[in-house]
Scaffold this motif. Structure first.
Motif, PDB file in Angstrom:
ATOM      1  N   UNK A  68      -5.276  -2.893  -1.645  1.00 38.21           N
ATOM      2  CA  UNK A  68      -4.704  -4.239  -1.553  1.00 38.21           C
ATOM      3  C   UNK A  68      -4.771  -4.940  -2.909  1.00 38.21           C
ATOM      4  N   UNK A  69      -5.902  -4.836  -3.577  1.00 39.29           N
ATOM      5  CA  UNK A  69      -6.054  -5.458  -4.891  1.00 39.29           C
ATOM      6  C   UNK A  69      -5.114  -4.814  -5.902  1.00 39.29           C
ATOM      7  N   UNK A  70      -4.962  -3.518  -5.812  1.00 38.50           N
ATOM      8  CA  UNK A  70      -4.039  -2.808  -6.712  1.00 38.50           C
ATOM      9  C   UNK A  70      -2.612  -3.308  -6.514  1.00 38.50           C
ATOM     10  N   UNK A  71      -2.188  -3.468  -5.257  1.00 41.53           N
ATOM     11  CA  UNK A  71      -0.836  -3.958  -4.991  1.00 41.53           C
ATOM     12  C   UNK A  71      -0.681  -5.402  -5.450  1.00 41.53           C
ATOM     13  N   UNK A  72      -1.719  -6.194  -5.241  1.00 50.12           N
ATOM     14  CA  UNK A  72      -1.657  -7.597  -5.658  1.00 50.12           C
ATOM     15  C   UNK A  72      -1.489  -7.707  -7.169  1.00 50.12           C
ATOM     16  N   UNK A  73      -2.233  -6.897  -7.922  1.00 43.94           N
ATOM     17  CA  UNK A  73      -2.117  -6.925  -9.376  1.00 43.94           C
ATOM     18  C   UNK A  73      -0.762  -6.409  -9.838  1.00 43.94           C
ATOM     19  N   UNK A  74      -0.284  -5.341  -9.211  1.00 45.65           N
ATOM     20  CA  UNK A  74       1.033  -4.820  -9.558  1.00 45.65           C
ATOM     21  C   UNK A  74       2.116  -5.850  -9.299  1.00 45.65           C
ATOM     22  N   UNK A  75       1.977  -6.594  -8.213  1.00 49.19           N
ATOM     23  CA  UNK A  75       2.947  -7.629  -7.882  1.00 49.19           C
ATOM     24  C   UNK A  75       2.927  -8.754  -8.907  1.00 49.19           C
ATOM     25  N   UNK A  76       1.714  -9.197  -9.274  1.00 50.13           N
ATOM     26  CA  UNK A  76       1.591 -10.268 -10.258  1.00 50.13           C
ATOM     27  C   UNK A  76       2.157  -9.864 -11.614  1.00 50.13           C
ATOM     28  N   UNK A  77       1.992  -8.586 -11.960  1.00 45.75           N
ATOM     29  CA  UNK A  77       2.470  -8.105 -13.257  1.00 45.75           C
ATOM     30  C   UNK A  77       3.859  -7.487 -13.182  1.00 45.75           C
ATOM     31  N   UNK A  78       4.497  -7.661 -12.000  1.00 47.19           N
ATOM     32  CA  UNK A  78       5.890  -7.258 -11.789  1.00 47.19           C
ATOM     33  C   UNK A  78       6.124  -5.779 -12.076  1.00 47.19           C
ATOM     34  N   UNK A  79       5.167  -4.952 -11.639  1.00 48.21           N
ATOM     35  CA  UNK A  79       5.341  -3.507 -11.732  1.00 48.21           C
ATOM     36  C   UNK A  79       5.972  -2.986 -10.454  1.00 48.21           C
ATOM     37  N   UNK A  80       6.813  -2.004 -10.586  1.00 49.78           N
ATOM     38  CA  UNK A  80       7.460  -1.414  -9.431  1.00 49.78           C
ATOM     39  C   UNK A  80       6.439  -0.625  -8.616  1.00 49.78           C
TER      40      UNK A  80
END
Length: 264
Positions: A192-204
């Protein structure tokens, strides 16, 4: 005199009922993985669908007509989550409300100052804790036509129903052994934290970033990915895949050709 029928007797009666040929045609047409299932899984799914349809009431809203196509299609996807699992077919669920397309609901929101206001939200599905699931039929049809894209409104909303069996919709459903919760929490918190960070940093990401909203939405979203894109999820999120496989007690990779496999 009022005749009381025990649930166990009723279940035996349903399990002995032949599955209607017209329903089987809908099942084959609208649940793309059905044909690839093992025969015992197919039989079990048909039994689950019969039980589900016997105990739930479908309500058409906004002009939506309820027919066998609607009922069997939704039931098949909902019961896919119940294969091989101890189940009471979503016993707290009573009504499935179906709209033709997206619907508007009012929800209270709280701002940073603690002020509560009512806002309208456009939705295609919603799971309630008072025995209701709401679905947009055109989104269900889209899920049927595009099974494999990782988005499935029925799987999403019924994953919420399973999540709330523990008493709270919080991303921690009822597991089979008490000792399983520690590993579940470790894996899901990390992912969940990994997805949250990816979302914040606009990574696919493979996993829909709506899952970064909160832990409950994360479980619902990864359930969609698990059933629709199992090979990709197993490669990119191995620990998460194994937790979902242990919980749902199926391996959807058996029902789908790996996109990386060469077709001969």
């Amino acid at each position: 005199w009022r005749l009381c029928v025990s649930p166990r007797w009723r279940r035996r009666q349903l399990d002995a009922t032949p599955f209607p040929a017209a329903w089987l045609a809908i099942l084959r047409r609208n649940l793309p993985v059905y044909r690839a299932m093992w025969p015992d899984q197919q039989k079990q799914l048909r039994q689950l669908v019969l039980r589900f349809l016997d105990s739930k009431t479908f309500v058409g809203c906004g002009g939506q007509q309820i027919d066998d196509e609607v009922r069997v299609t939704i039931a098949a996807h909902a019961c896919l989550l119940l294969l091989n699992r101890p189940s009471h077919e979503y016993q707290d669920l009573r009504y499935i409300l179906v709209y033709p397309s997206g619907f508007v609901v009012d929800h209270d929101t709280v701002d940073e100052a603690g002020v509560v206001s009512e806002e309208e939200h456009d939705l295609v599905g919603e799971s309630w804790e008072n025995g209701k699931v709401i679905l947009a039929w055109d989104s269900v049809q889209h899920s049927v036509r595009n099974f494999g894209d990782g988005e499935n409104v029925v799987l999403h909303e019924f994953a919420h129903q399973l999540d709330q069996e523990s008493g709270l919709t919080n991303g921690a459903p009822l597991l089979y052994q008490r000792g399983s919760y520690t590993r579940w929490a470790e894996v899901f918190s990390e992912e969940f934290e990994r997805l949250r960070q990816d979302s914040e940093e606009e990574r696919q990401t493979l996993i829909d970033q709506y899952g970064a909203t909160n832990p409950a939405e994360f479980v619902a979203v990864v359930t969609e990915t698990f059933y629709e894109q199992p090979h990709d999820l197993a490669r990119e999120h191995a620990a998460l895949f194994e937790q979902l496989k242990a919980y749902y007690r199926v391996d959807p990779r058996e029902w789908q050709r790996d996109s990386n496999e060469q077709v001969h």
